[in-house]
Design a protein around this motif. Sequence first.
Motif, PDB file in Angstrom:
ATOM      1  N   GLY A 131      34.879  -5.770 -25.835  1.00 12.91           N
ATOM      2  CA  GLY A 131      34.451  -5.073 -27.046  1.00 12.91           C
ATOM      3  C   GLY A 131      32.951  -5.073 -27.245  1.00 12.91           C
ATOM      4  N   LEU A 132      32.198  -5.186 -26.143  1.00 12.82           N
ATOM      5  CA  LEU A 132      30.744  -5.204 -26.211  1.00 12.82           C
ATOM      6  C   LEU A 132      30.172  -3.914 -25.660  1.00 12.82           C
ATOM      7  CD1 LEU A 132      30.230  -8.831 -24.872  1.00 12.82           C
ATOM      8  CD2 LEU A 132      29.943  -8.050 -27.226  1.00 12.82           C
ATOM      9  N   PRO A 133      28.932  -3.583 -26.025  1.00 11.58           N
ATOM     10  CA  PRO A 133      28.312  -2.372 -25.485  1.00 11.58           C
ATOM     11  C   PRO A 133      28.033  -2.544 -23.988  1.00 11.58           C
ATOM     12  CG  PRO A 133      26.710  -3.636 -26.737  1.00 11.58           C
ATOM     13  CD  PRO A 133      28.044  -4.290 -26.936  1.00 11.58           C
ATOM     14  N   PRO A 134      28.608  -1.690 -23.141  1.00 12.40           N
ATOM     15  CA  PRO A 134      28.387  -1.841 -21.705  1.00 12.40           C
ATOM     16  C   PRO A 134      26.975  -1.413 -21.315  1.00 12.40           C
ATOM     17  CG  PRO A 134      29.694   0.110 -22.125  1.00 12.40           C
ATOM     18  CD  PRO A 134      29.508  -0.587 -23.445  1.00 12.40           C
ATOM     19  N   PRO A 135      26.474  -1.964 -20.241  1.00 12.74           N
ATOM     20  CA  PRO A 135      25.159  -1.529 -19.756  1.00 12.74           C
ATOM     21  C   PRO A 135      25.189  -0.041 -19.410  1.00 12.74           C
ATOM     22  CG  PRO A 135      25.893  -3.493 -18.602  1.00 12.74           C
ATOM     23  CD  PRO A 135      27.043  -3.016 -19.418  1.00 12.74           C
ATOM     24  N   SER A 136      24.085   0.621 -19.635  1.00  7.97           N
ATOM     25  CA  SER A 136      24.040   2.069 -19.352  1.00  7.97           C
ATOM     26  C   SER A 136      23.440   2.334 -18.000  1.00  7.97           C
ATOM     27  CB  SER A 136      23.238   2.793 -20.394  1.00  7.97           C
ATOM     28  OG  SER A 136      21.963   2.228 -20.544  1.00  7.97           O
TER      29      SER A 136
END
Length: 136
Positions: A131-136
Amino acid sequence: MSSSTIGPRRELFRTAELNAVGWAALAGFCVFGAAAGLAIARFTGIPGWFTTPVGSVTAFTAVLAADRGRWANMHTIYTWTDNLVEVERIATVLQRAGVNVLVVANVADRPALDYRNGDRRLVGRAFRDAGLPPPS
């Protein structure tokens, strides 16, 4: 229409930034591949209209594969929080998934993950699952 409305444009090469000389060298390598395809046609009896473009495309694909392989072995450092415990938790999850990851401090002394670009899909999946922002 601006490319920013569509999204970021992916570059063909990930590590190489070709100038005019680089593009000319790449074109020359593709011509060499076409000549090799023509030579193969002469020795095997396969039609030249088939082997010539295949040789050229093969040469280009070899250069592209070498660039992607180089990029995959480069390391990325990703920071999303100041919480060292959270970073270590995700690092443990990634290590269990087979990713060689280190917990390091970035330039601002924030905890960060250091991993190979080739593992970016596994890293993104682990972040989404948590549930974390994935690396872009």
